[in-house]
Each structure stands twice: as C-alpha cells, then as structure tokens.
Design a protein around this motif. Structure first.
Motif, short mmCIF file in Angstrom:
data_model
loop_
_atom_site.label_atom_id
_atom_site.label_comp_id
_atom_site.label_asym_id
_atom_site.label_seq_id
_atom_site.Cartn_x
_atom_site.Cartn_y
_atom_site.Cartn_z
N GLY A 1 0.88 -0.92 0.03
CA GLY A 1 -0.23 0.05 0.15
C GLY A 1 0.65 1.32 0.02
N TRP A 2 0.33 2.37 -0.55
CA TRP A 2 1.18 3.52 -0.75
C TRP A 2 0.45 4.67 -0.95
CZ3 TRP A 2 0.69 0.06 -4.60
CH2 TRP A 2 -0.07 0.60 -5.94
N VAL A 3 1.08 5.91 -0.44
CA VAL A 3 0.60 7.11 -0.65
C VAL A 3 1.79 7.99 -1.13
CG1 VAL A 3 -0.49 9.42 0.10
CG2 VAL A 3 -1.15 7.04 1.19
N THR A 4 1.89 8.51 -2.52
CA THR A 4 3.00 9.24 -2.93
C THR A 4 2.87 10.36 -3.57
OG1 THR A 4 3.33 8.19 -4.99
CG2 THR A 4 4.26 6.92 -3.22
N GLY A 5 3.64 10.99 -4.24
CA GLY A 5 3.30 12.13 -4.96
C GLY A 5 2.69 11.92 -6.08
N ALA A 6 2.62 10.70 -6.43
CA ALA A 6 1.78 10.47 -7.81
C ALA A 6 0.35 9.67 -7.59
CB ALA A 6 2.70 9.14 -8.30
N GLY A 7 0.09 9.60 -6.34
CA GLY A 7 -1.34 9.16 -5.77
C GLY A 7 -1.22 8.22 -4.87
N PHE A 8 -2.48 7.53 -4.78
CA PHE A 8 -2.40 6.35 -3.52
C PHE A 8 -2.93 5.17 -4.12
CE2 PHE A 8 -6.06 9.03 -2.76
CZ PHE A 8 -7.05 8.48 -2.73
N ALA B 1 -2.94 5.77 6.28
CA ALA B 1 -3.56 5.33 5.22
C ALA B 1 -2.63 4.36 4.30
CB ALA B 1 -3.50 6.66 4.19
N ALA B 2 -1.30 4.42 4.42
CA ALA B 2 -0.77 3.34 3.64
C ALA B 2 -0.70 1.98 4.38
CB ALA B 2 0.97 3.81 3.54
N ILE B 3 -0.47 2.22 5.73
CA ILE B 3 -0.83 0.79 6.32
C ILE B 3 -2.07 0.09 5.95
CG2 ILE B 3 -1.08 -0.32 8.69
CD1 ILE B 3 1.09 1.57 9.64
N THR B 4 -3.29 0.97 5.99
CA THR B 4 -4.55 0.65 5.62
C THR B 4 -4.44 -0.02 4.32
OG1 THR B 4 -5.43 2.15 7.04
CG2 THR B 4 -7.20 1.13 5.45
N PHE B 5 -3.87 0.72 3.46
CA PHE B 5 -4.10 -0.07 1.91
C PHE B 5 -3.23 -1.16 1.94
CE2 PHE B 5 -4.28 4.87 0.52
CZ PHE B 5 -5.68 4.76 1.01
N CYS C 1 7.59 6.32 6.09
CA CYS C 1 6.58 7.52 6.06
C CYS C 1 7.25 8.76 6.39
CB CYS C 1 5.57 7.10 7.44
SG CYS C 1 4.22 8.29 7.57
N ASP C 2 7.12 9.68 5.47
CA ASP C 2 7.67 10.95 5.63
C ASP C 2 6.46 12.13 4.77
OD1 ASP C 2 10.00 11.93 6.98
OD2 ASP C 2 10.76 10.19 5.91
N LEU C 3 6.33 13.12 5.49
CA LEU C 3 5.64 14.12 4.75
C LEU C 3 6.79 14.88 3.97
CD1 LEU C 3 3.53 15.37 7.64
CD2 LEU C 3 2.71 14.56 5.56
N THR C 4 6.44 15.98 3.10
CA THR C 4 7.32 16.88 2.66
C THR C 4 8.31 17.60 3.86
OG1 THR C 4 5.76 17.18 0.80
CG2 THR C 4 7.58 18.73 0.87
N ALA C 5 9.48 17.38 3.49
CA ALA C 5 10.31 18.06 4.65
C ALA C 5 9.96 19.86 4.63
CB ALA C 5 11.65 18.21 4.25
N PHE D 1 3.94 0.93 2.57
CA PHE D 1 4.22 -0.31 3.41
C PHE D 1 3.86 -1.54 2.80
CE2 PHE D 1 4.17 3.06 6.61
CZ PHE D 1 4.54 2.70 7.61
N ILE D 2 4.67 -2.61 3.16
CA ILE D 2 4.62 -4.08 2.61
C ILE D 2 4.04 -4.81 3.68
CG2 ILE D 2 5.81 -3.62 0.63
CD1 ILE D 2 8.00 -5.42 2.01
N VAL D 3 3.18 -5.98 3.57
CA VAL D 3 2.95 -7.04 4.38
C VAL D 3 3.85 -7.86 3.99
CG1 VAL D 3 1.28 -8.41 5.49
CG2 VAL D 3 0.50 -5.96 4.65
N LEU D 4 4.42 -8.79 5.15
CA LEU D 4 5.34 -9.58 4.95
C LEU D 4 4.85 -10.70 5.82
CD1 LEU D 4 8.93 -7.85 5.50
CD2 LEU D 4 7.98 -8.66 3.46
N SER D 5 4.85 -11.92 5.36
CA SER D 5 4.33 -13.09 6.18
C SER D 5 5.24 -14.53 5.86
CB SER D 5 2.84 -13.43 5.49
OG SER D 5 2.45 -14.72 6.08
N LEU D 6 5.18 -15.42 6.64
CA LEU D 6 6.01 -16.52 6.78
C LEU D 6 5.30 -17.59 5.82
CD1 LEU D 6 7.62 -16.92 10.19
CD2 LEU D 6 8.59 -16.10 8.39
N SER D 7 3.83 -17.30 5.99
CA SER D 7 2.95 -18.22 5.24
C SER D 7 2.65 -17.76 3.73
CB SER D 7 1.77 -18.43 5.95
OG SER D 7 1.91 -18.66 7.14
N PRO D 8 2.61 -18.66 2.83
CA PRO D 8 2.36 -18.53 1.43
C PRO D 8 0.81 -17.89 1.40
CG PRO D 8 2.48 -20.72 1.83
CD PRO D 8 2.83 -20.18 3.09
N PRO D 9 0.77 -16.72 0.82
CA PRO D 9 -0.62 -15.93 0.53
C PRO D 9 -1.47 -16.62 -0.68
CG PRO D 9 1.05 -14.68 -0.23
CD PRO D 9 1.88 -15.90 0.22
#
Lengths: 235, 375
Positions: A9-16, A60-64, A170-174, A190-198
């Motif tokens: 999930g992400w929120v960047t200058g290009a969108g979310f 937001a990025a964690i939610t996504f 996570c960083d806002l514009t400085a 953010f990425i979700v990492l898992s030991l189990s195959p999804p």
C-alpha cells in the motif's frame, strides 16, 4: 531469511493505491495528495479527522497494505508487528504544536497536538484501528535505500517475534528550512510480510535478507524500496 | 543462540555524571528533582524537573551534545565494527525550538541522521546504525534489538546509546496533558499526582559470551529475555488490564526459558501517573499472583527520562543484581493498596538471579527485559 510479500500500500506524490489496484506506483518528488477519511475508510471513522497529517499519511498506507493482504478486517487482536522508517518523523506536527507553546508563555499549549509529536504515534493508531499487538516502533536511519525497516521486519520474522509484519517508510514533505542537504521523496509505503504463502492473487513473491545485510526480491538484489515495490508489482 | 552479555555500562543522570553516583544516590534515597532554570515555567503545572548541569545549548548547538560528551567520554572502548543503536524520542528538539524563535540554532541538527553520524564518530564506529523511537520504551526496545542481533550472531558487538533532554517543548506538552506532578513524582504512592520529567543518557555494550572472552572484557550481567507488544487500546493511555505489558513479559520469560517464580526483582516503569502505575500493578499481579517480589521505580530520584529511561534502568538493574539490593522508590510514602507484596518504602534484598525491567509508552508500546546476575 525469506518471507512472502502479500500486501502493498502507498501514498506518494503520484497518488495512492494498493496492490495492482488504482494508481501505478511511483515515488516522484511531488506534493502528496490530500487525504480525506473517504479516501482511506469507506465507513465513518471518528478519529481520522483529529489525526495529524503525518499520522493520516502513515495510517493510510498501512490500511492500503492490509487491505491488499486481506487483513483489514479483524475480530480478535493479532500479533502483527510494525516497523516504520522515517527521516523527519512528525516534524510538521512538532512545528504546529510549537506555535501553540509560544502563546501565553506556554499556557495555551495544545494537548491534542502534543499527543502526535512522536514519530511512532501513527503506529499506535494503526494498532488500535487494526488490532495489531506485535511490537511497533519507528526508526531513523542514515542510509538512503529506505530498506532499514524491511531488514528489521525480516529479522523479527526470523526470530519468531511474529508470523506477519508490516514494514515501510513514512515522511511528509520536509519543511523548507529543514530540508537542506536531505535527499528523500515524501510519501508512505508499507508492505505486509508473511511466513505463510498467501493466496495466488496477492502473492507478490519472495523477499530475503541475505548474509551481507542486503535485501533480495525473488533472488535479485533490491537497491531501494521504490525499486523493490516496482519489481513486486510487475512480477 | 548466543548468550547476550553486557560488558560495559555508563549513565549520566540528574544524580551525577556516572552510574556509581546514580547508585549511591538511589541507595541513599536522594532525588535530583529541583527547580528548573532553563526556561520560564510560570504557566506550567510545575517548575521542577531532574536536570543535569551543563546540558544546554552552547553556540547554538543542541544541549544533547554536552550530554553525549559526558556519556561517551566516560564509556569503555567500543570495537570499531560494533553496531550502533540509539534510542531517543526527541533528539535535538531544542534546536528546533531555538530556530523557530530566532535564536541561534541549526535546523540541520533536527533530523536524527546527523546525530547518529556524530555518535558513531565519537565512538569510532565504521557505520552509523539506527535510532529507535518507541516513545518511553525506546531504549528498552533498542536493547531488545541489540540482544536479538547478538543472540542470532548477526553482530558480535552492539552499542546502545540512549538519551533525551528536558526541553520546553516536551515539558509544556506533559503540562498541557495534565500529566505533571505539581511537586515531585511519587511512583506507586496512593497519593501520586503525575510524573516529573528528567534528562539523562545511558550507554551499554553488548557482546556474545565468546566475544567477551576473546576480548577479555568483564561480564556485568546477561540479557536473558526480551519482549515487546502493543496494547492496541489508546494513544496516550495504557490499557487498564495491562494486556500489552503482560504479553511483553510473557515473551521475555519464554525467551529466557524461566518460570515467573524465578523473577527476583522488578524495575518498573513507575511514572507516577495514576493510570500507568495502576496498569503495571494489575499486570504484575496477573503475571506473578500473590507472590511478594521487590519492585521499585527510579523516577522519583531522576525523573522520567523518556527515551533514555529503559537504558538507565537496565544499567542500574545490573548494579542491583550485583549488589543483591533493590533500592527503595524515592517519593513513595504510602504504597498503593494493590501493590501489597511488591512495594516497600525501604531498600530490599534481591533473593535470586533474575531482574525484570519494563517500560511502556505513548502509542500503546510496552517492552520487557530480563537481566540475569553474572555468577
């Protein structure tokens, strides 16, 4: 140590966006999009409007990422940990809060803003929102690859601290006066990492921490977090 | 898994420039809490804090640097290849304050990265490492991470440097939250009325047993277990049932492979806020039942040093294990009723080998470390 990437999930200058839905992922040096509650949560959320911009961005990025991993819904708290890397943390909130300290000799300092003047504060909101009871903390690093949080999350998985971890940046514009000599792009990823195959639909491949401390994605070295995300989404 | 040994400790607090002065002070029941002169406090709930002479901005540079000088100058030599982990919640926040009001102050000091590089240079390290920010459990989590790196063989040596200073920024915030005691904090006292801020730092060097033998270093104690968990309940208040702290301690016990009965003393977070102290006593009762275990908090002596708290408490905890004594809680006059069996107004003997050290913080963070006496 290897783990599956099962949510992005992400929120960047290009969108979310998240996973292969929505905007194509990139991390340009552009202003971040304003985030409303409806952009993040389909249902009313009493707390979102009161959060700092830094917290909204990270949450937001964690939610996504959790939505993409099909872990957004929950009934019981879960031992999922979170590691977030940040350059400036909540500096924007610090500056906003500090303005209230300057009034009336500190007599009008805002308790609500002060509660958001820690770099790890958005992880607390994420923990409450999604029932995440694993270890959660923010880090500051000196490297420029933005992969420190992912390294630490993989180490936690290796140690058995958790079976599932969230990791990202996570960083806002400085703020202008503080940006000299600092090179980074604003945004939260953010990425979700898992030991189990999804499930096949959200299996983005395997990420590994190799002995020299470098990160590989499907066996190929990743030099930066944006590069890793782009490779995972293209895979 | 490698055994994780602590081979060097140092602490700078309001009670003095080294760990020995801290130990002597807490054993004597002294407190460094006194009126602040660093900034005007008339509009805040109190004018008191535990502060260190000389920790103030010089030539526009953050006051954290003189604190670091005191801390690093008195520390043992560190191997150049050691991994650096720092713990600080607000780093050079005073530089931001000064810059914003037009006083000499360098905004480039405000991000943590330059401070990390500076500490690495001071210690002669080849890489700059990371800073951990987990509110008031920052240094506890930093030490847990350091222990993990040693245990798994990912690092031969890890140096943990913890620091935070008393700034008006933080002072005003806790005052606005109505969390400051009007006088001096009284951890676990039934009449406690809030925390008192403090400043300080700690440095700890961790190595595997094999590495300490190879380098001929002393072993001050062992980090036997560690754990961390989030309450997932509230941003600034602890979960009343202590669920996150209980989970953290259980993880630490499991990693140490010991039973709760083997814990012989507890260094609690003990901020002296009504809800934190009650939460901790609830958690410890759930973990240890009706058994009596000596418990203390050092915040009545040196204030709440925020991101440095856990590091200072571990350095002192090792000293407690070595001496077999747990100093009393300064400020504790009438123990909280639910703390019967844990709390005492006098120094208590430690009859066993394991000390539990815990911290909790904003964002629902909880962390626990189990220290073992070196035989």
């Amino acid at each position: 140590m290897a783990a599956f990437i099962c949510g992005i999930g992400w929120v960047t200058g290009a969108g979310f966006g998240w996973g292969k839905q929505g905007s194509k992922f990139s991390m340009p040096d552009l202003s971040l999009p304003p985030l409303t509650r409806k952009d993040v949560f389909p249902e009313p959320n009493q707390r979102f409007g009161r959060m700092s911009e830094y917290t909204k961005l990270g949450l937001a990025a964690i939610t996504f990422a959790l939505r993409d991993a099909r872990l957004e819904e929950w009934a019981e708290k879960r031992p999922i940990g979170v590691v977030a890397s940040t350059h400036f943390g909540c500096l924007a909130t610090d500056l906003e809060y500090h303005k209230t300290v300057l009034l009336e000799g500190g007599g009008l300092a805002s308790p609500n803003l002060f509660a958001y003047t820690l770099a790890n504060c958005f992880l607390g909101d994420a923990a409450i929102q999604f029932g995440l009871t694993g270890s959660s903390f923010a880090i500051n690093e000196t490297g420029e690859d933005n992969l420190g949080a992912i390294r630490m999350a993989l180490e936690d998985l290796e140690l058995g601290e958790a079976d599932t971890m969230l990791a990202g940046i996570c960083d806002l514009t400085a703020p202008d006066a503080f940006a000299d000599g600092v090179s980074f792009k604003p945004g939260a990823v953010f990425i979700v990492l898992s030991l189990s195959p999804p499930a096949v639909s959200n299996n983005y491949g395997i990420i590994s921490l190799v002995d020299d401390g470098r990160i590989t994605y499907n066996g190929i070295h990743a030099d930066s977090l944006p590069e890793l995300i782009q490779a995972a989404l293209a895979g | 898994m490698n055994e994780v040994c602590v081979t060097a400790t140092h602490a700078v607090t309001g009670l003095g420039p080294d760990l020995n002065s801290l130990w002597q002070g807490v054993i004597a029941g002294e407190s460094a809490i006194r009126p602040l002169t660093r900034f005007a406090t008339a509009r805040y709930l109190t004018g008191n804090a535990s502060w260190i002479e000389g920790v103030e901005s010089k030539s526009g540079q953050s006051g954290i640097y003189p604190l670091l000088e005191q801390l690093i100058d008195g520390f043992a030599p560190v191997p150049a290849g050691a991994t650096l982990i720092t713990a600080s919640t607000k780093g050079c926040i005073d530089s931001m304050e000064r810059f914003q009001i037009g006083l000499p102050g360098d905004p480039a000091e405000v991000p943590m990265a330059p401070l990390l590089r500076h500490i690495a240079r001071m210690l002669g390290l080849t890489s700059a490492g990371i800073n951990i920010n987990a509110a008031c459990a920052s240094s506890t989590i930093a030490l847990a991470r350091a222990a993990s790196l040693i245990a798994t063989g990912k690092s031969d040596a890890v140096v943990v440097v913890c620091m935070d200073m008393v700034s008006e920024f933080v002072f005003s915030g806790f005052s606005a939250l109505q969390a400051l005691s009007g006088t001096a904090c009284r951890p676990f006292d039934r009449n406690r009325d809030g925390l008192t801020l403090g400043e300080g730092g700690a440095a700890l060097l961790l190595m595997s047993r094999e590495q300490t033998i190879r380098e001929g270093r002393p072993v001050l104690g062992v980090v036997a277990g560690w754990g961390a968990a989030n309450d997932a309940t509230h941003i600034t208040a602890p979960a009343r049932d202590g669920c996150g702290l209980i989970q953290s301690v259980r993880q630490a016990l499991m990693r140490a492979a010991i039973a709760p009965e083997q814990i012989a003393a507890i260094s609690a977070h003990g901020t002296a806020t009504v809800y934190n102290d009650l939460m901790e006593l609830t958690a410890f009762r759930a973990l240890f039942g009706e058994r009596s275990i000596p418990l203390h908090s050092i915040k009545g002596a040196i204030g709440h040093t925020l991101g440095a708290a856990g590091g200072i408490e571990v350095a002192l905890g090792l000293k407690c294990l070595e001496a077999g004594l747990l100093p009393s809680t300064v400020g504790l006059l009438e123990p909280e009723e639910s703390g019967e069996g844990f709390l005492s107004c006098s120094t208590q003997p430690i009859e066993g080998n394991y000390l539990l050290s815990t911290n909790s913080g904003f964002g629902g963070v909880n962390a626990a470390l189990i220290l073992r006496r070196e035989e």
